[in-house]
Write a protein that holds these residues in place. Structure first.
Motif, PDB file in Angstrom:
ATOM      1  N   TYR A   1       0.299  11.405   0.543  1.00 34.47           N
ATOM      2  CA  TYR A   1       0.860  12.377   1.270  1.00 34.47           C
ATOM      3  C   TYR A   1       1.798  13.433   0.618  1.00 34.47           C
ATOM      4  O   TYR A   1       1.841  14.583   1.093  1.00 34.47           O
ATOM      5  CB  TYR A   1       1.574  11.757   2.503  1.00 34.47           C
ATOM      6  CG  TYR A   1       0.799  10.965   3.483  1.00 34.47           C
ATOM      7  CD1 TYR A   1      -0.141  11.772   4.404  1.00 34.47           C
ATOM      8  CD2 TYR A   1       0.347   9.621   3.501  1.00 34.47           C
ATOM      9  CE1 TYR A   1      -0.785  11.184   5.391  1.00 34.47           C
ATOM     10  CE2 TYR A   1      -0.407   8.996   4.379  1.00 34.47           C
ATOM     11  CZ  TYR A   1      -0.862   9.675   5.267  1.00 34.47           C
ATOM     12  OH  TYR A   1      -1.697   9.038   6.243  1.00 34.47           O
TER      13      TYR A   1
ATOM     14  N   SER B   1      -0.062   5.448  -1.037  1.00 38.06           N
ATOM     15  CA  SER B   1      -0.370   6.403   0.124  1.00 38.06           C
ATOM     16  C   SER B   1       0.755   7.192   0.183  1.00 38.06           C
ATOM     17  O   SER B   1       0.446   8.693   0.238  1.00 38.06           O
ATOM     18  CB  SER B   1       0.048   5.502   1.666  1.00 38.06           C
ATOM     19  OG  SER B   1      -1.174   4.792   1.925  1.00 38.06           O
TER      20      SER B   1
ATOM     21  N   ARG C   1       0.789  -1.170  -0.109  1.00 33.67           N
ATOM     22  CA  ARG C   1      -0.220  -0.129   0.075  1.00 33.67           C
ATOM     23  C   ARG C   1       0.807   1.145  -0.002  1.00 33.67           C
ATOM     24  O   ARG C   1       0.300   2.187  -0.585  1.00 33.67           O
ATOM     25  CB  ARG C   1      -0.889  -0.010   1.264  1.00 33.67           C
ATOM     26  CG  ARG C   1      -1.762   1.187   1.500  1.00 33.67           C
ATOM     27  CD  ARG C   1      -3.079   1.211   1.217  1.00 33.67           C
ATOM     28  NE  ARG C   1      -3.637   2.481   1.177  1.00 33.67           N
ATOM     29  CZ  ARG C   1      -4.964   2.856   0.698  1.00 33.67           C
ATOM     30  NH1 ARG C   1      -5.589   1.933  -0.152  1.00 33.67           N
ATOM     31  NH2 ARG C   1      -5.362   3.742   0.686  1.00 33.67           N
TER      32      ARG C   1
END
Ligand SMILES: C=CC1=C(C)c2cc3[nH]c(cc4nc(cc5[nH]c(cc1n2)c(C)c5CCC(=O)O)C(CCC(=O)O)=C4C)c(C)c3C=C
Ligand SMILES: [Fe+2]
Length: 447
Positions: free
Chosen positions: A131, A127, A123
């Motif tokens: 971010y 992610s 993942r």
């Protein structure tokens, strides 16, 4: 945060505070706990004295009067977020290693950490992209510290001298560090205030489990009078603060009456609600009802809808899904839409990236022409003042914790449920550990 508050915070941080063993951490060592020197307040919230038990009652007796000097603490519980891109994978590991986030049958709990390692690695690239697009890290720690300071000030204005502590579930400052600081400060009465308006097993429940484990093993903590505010979405101050934000944002549209108010809540897997008894969906629907009732009382009669965002992995989550509803609304000819994030009170990746970028783009592509988004409450003064009231109202009900068990664990006690989970757990273990092809398919469901 004003300068005096910051330095007082720093002076009370013990960098040698123990952290959770075997947990992923960043290279900078321990983060700081936040016994903030400035501090808040809550219609009635759902308060329990002890960790998972009694409900608040006005008749509850005061704590014993033999305590020489009362030192009140408030522990703010939150999720935590990666502060740099390097923190993302270890943060995800901590999240997926939580048995309240990936619920495996007891027999398969030995797989929790290898599975967390696998999922966090798969993942992490997606992610990290998210971010990176919001500046390289989560704003959660900064905003939570600001809320803690605002709460301290609001409590001071109500003549309550209280130390505020911030305890995050998956990143710094960890809940365990905050509790160690509470011990060092010799707090004599503690109010636990999760920064989630609605209760979910995956959020407040998970943080309370950490506390329960720490409190029952420690003589000082197990006798510390404590009150837990389990949910507070029903408080008038919160409902009115949300209505204020919506009312204000509607005015930025050229035809405010024609705007669809689109509540978007973080989802949870359907099994949490249907099998484990998570009250999250019911509380969410109740919350939306209360906010809409408040708006109607102000003469605002817009149409509204609720959908769930941020699903992860191959299982079914609460429906309807935000992305699907946006497309349907566009197809039905809705032209103006105001998104309202409702499960969390700070800006975070799912407001700043998922709603403001991904969903906005999807909505505009689907035919919605005018898009708006209500900001998170963050440090809105009416909201913080209400949290301060909630703390003050909860104080008299503080009693030492009870060790009764959380209701959500009951599902494993049902033999049929257990066998079903055992069966599917075996298949899952087989697939994940033995089949590279399935790992690839699983990876795709995470992206
Ligand atoms: C009430 C709010 C939230 C619920 C319920 C919740 C459940 C839940 N979340 C995941 C998986 C992830 N959550 C992530 C980040 C994240 N989640 C919430 C809130 C709720 N989660 C917040 C506030 C944040 C942090 C945001 C930040 O700014 O850092 C992530 C990481 C981000 C990403 O990769 O998308 C994951 C993964 C599950 C599986 C779950 C329920 C079981
Ligand atoms: Fe989440």
């Amino acid at each position: 945060m004003d300068a005096s508050a910051s330095s007082a915070v720093a002076s009370r941080v013990n960098l040698s505070a123990p952290c959770l063993p075997r947990r992923a951490s960043n290279s900078s060592g321990f983060g700081s706990c936040q016994p903030v020197q400035k501090s808040i307040v809550v219609g009635k919230a759902s308060v329990s004295a002890g960790i998972y038990t009694s409900t608040y009652s006005d008749d509850m007796v005061e704590a014993p009067s033999h305590v020489a000097e009362e030192k009140i603490g408030v522990l703010l519980l939150n999720l935590g977020g990666p502060e740099t891109l390097n923190d993302v994978q270890p943060f995800l590991f901590n999240l997926f290693a939580d048995p309240d986030i990936i619920r495996l049958p007891r027999l398969f709990q030995f797989l929790q950490r290898p599975l967390a390692q696998l999922i966090s690695v798969l993942r992490a690239p997606k992610s990290k992209e998210g971010y990176a697009s919001i500046g390289g890290g989560s704003p959660l720690r900064k905003i939570t510290d600001e809320q803690a300071n605002a709460l301290k000030l609001a409590l001071e204005a109500k003549k309550k001298d209280v130390s505020i502590y911030v305890g995050m579930r998956y990143w710094y400052p960890f809940t365990e560090e905050a509790v160690q600081q509470i011990k060092r400060d010799k707090i004599t009465r503690l109010v636990v205030l999760p920064l989630y308006p609605q209760f979910s097993i995956s959020t407040t429940g998970s943080s309370l489990r950490v506390l329960q484990n720490m409190f029952r093993e420690d003589a000082y903590l197990s006798s510390l009078p404590l009150a837990i505010i389990r949910s507070w979405y029903q408080r008038e101050g919160y409902v009115k603060s949300m209505a204020d934000l919506i009312e204000k944002e509607l005015q930025s549209f050229s035809k405010p009456d024609e705007v669809m108010i689109f509540f978007s809540a973080h989802g949870v897997p359907l099994s949490y609600v249907e099998e484990a008894g998570d009250p999250y969906k019911e509380q969410m629907e109740d919350c939306i009802f209360l906010i809409m009732r408040e708006l109607k009382a102000r003469g605002i009669n817009n149409q509204h809808t609720l959908a769930y965002q941020s699903r992860v992995g191959p299982v079914q989550w609460l429906k309807p899904y935000t992305d699907e509803v946006l497309v349907e609304l566009g197809q039905k000819g809705v032209k103006s839409l105001l998104a309202v994030p409702v499960s969390f009170v700070s800006e975070h990746i799912e407001t700043l990236e998922e709603i403001d970028m991904e969903y906005k783009e999807l909505a505009l592509e689907s035919g919605i022409e005018n898009w708006g988004r209500v900001p998170a409450l963050n440090c809105t003064s009416s909201f913080i003042a209400d949290l301060a009231d909630a703390v003050i109202e909860a104080l008299p009900s503080a009693t030492p914790m009870s060790t009764s068990k959380i209701a959500s664990e009951e599902a494993d006690n049902d033999p049929i449920n257990y066998l079903i989970k055992l069966f599917f757990g075996s298949i899952l273990a087989f697939i994940l550990l033995l089949s590279p092809k399935m790992i690839l398919a699983f990876k795709n469901s995470l992206l």
